[in-house]
Write an enzyme that holds these catalytic residues in place. Structure first.
Site: not given
Ligand code: IDP
Ligand code: MG
Length: 147
Positions: A118, A87, A121, A59, A11
Site C-alpha cells: 500500500n 494520514r 506508511h 499478517f 515502502k
Molecule cells: P496503516 O499503515 O494504514 O496504519 P496498519 O493497520 O497500521 O495500517 O497496518 C500496518 C501495515 O500492515 C499496513 O500498512 C499494511 O501494509 C499491512 N496490513 C494491515 N492490515 C493487513 C491485512 O489485513 N493483510 C495484509 N496486510 C495488512
Molecule cells: Mg499503522
C-alpha cells in the site's frame, strides 16, 4: 494550527515502481516539507522492531518480509497538523478501499492488489510519530524550519 512532524516511509513496492518523486511531490503539494530523508533497507530484525505493535496479527510475518524485501525512503515531514493531514493524503489501509485523490488510491497497481502493498506508511499519533522518527533519525539529521 499546530506544527507537527510525522514519519513517512515510501515502502518497497513504491520504490520498485519508481514512484519516489511522484509520491513526494504530492506530499509537498499539500504543504508538508521534507525535513529529513534517508533511503535504506531494513533487515528482518529492524522491520520486526518497527512493526512490533502488530506482532500478534496474522499478517505480521508477511509484513516483515515485505518491508525487508527492498529499499524504502524514510522521511520526516513537517507542517501544520502533519500527522493527521498525511494520514488523509495516504488514504485507507487497504488500497481497494482508498479513495481517488489519496496516495494509496491513485498509485495502487490494480483494484485487488494485496493490502500489504500500500505504497506508504505514516505515523498515526503524536506519540508514535516521536518514537518512529527516533527509530530512523538522530536530532542532527532533522532540519526543522523552526531551528
Ligand atoms: P496503516 O499503515 O494504514 O496504519 P496498519 O493497520 O497500521 O495500517 O497496518 C500496518 C501495515 O500492515 C499496513 O500498512 C499494511 O501494509 C499491512 N496490513 C494491515 N492490515 C493487513 C491485512 O489485513 N493483510 C495484509 N496486510 C495488512
Ligand atoms: Mg499503522
Amino acid at each position: 494550527m499546530a506544527t507537527e512532524q510525522t514519519l513517512s516511509m515510501i515502502k518497497p513496492d513504491a520504490v520498485a515502481r519508481n514512484l519516489l518523486g511522484r509520491v513526494t511531490a504530492r506530499t509537498e503539494g499539500i504543504g508538508l516539507q521534507v525535513v529529513a530523508a534517508r533511503m535504506l533497507r531494513m533487515d528482518r530484525t529492524r522491520a520486526e522492531q518497527f512493526y512490533a505493535v502488530h506482532q500478534q496479527r496474522s499478517f505480521f510475518e508477511e509484513l516483515v518480509k515485505f518491508m525487508a524485501s527492498g529499499p524504502i525512503l524514510a522521511q520526516v515531514l513537517e507542517g501544520d497538523e502533519a500527522i493527521q493531514r498525511y494520514r488523509e493524503l495516504m488514504g485507507a489501509t487497504f488500497p481497494c478501499d482508498a479513495e481517488e485523490g489519496t496516495l494509496r488510491g491513485d498509485f495502487r497497481e490494480h483494484k485487488d492488489v494485496d493490502p500489504l502493498y500500500n505504497i506508504v506508511h505514516g505515523s498515526d499519533s503524536l506519540e508514535n510519530a516521536r518514537v518512529e522518527i527516533e527509530f530512523f533519525f538522530s536530532p542532527a539529521e532533522i532540519h526543522s524550519r523552526s531551528d
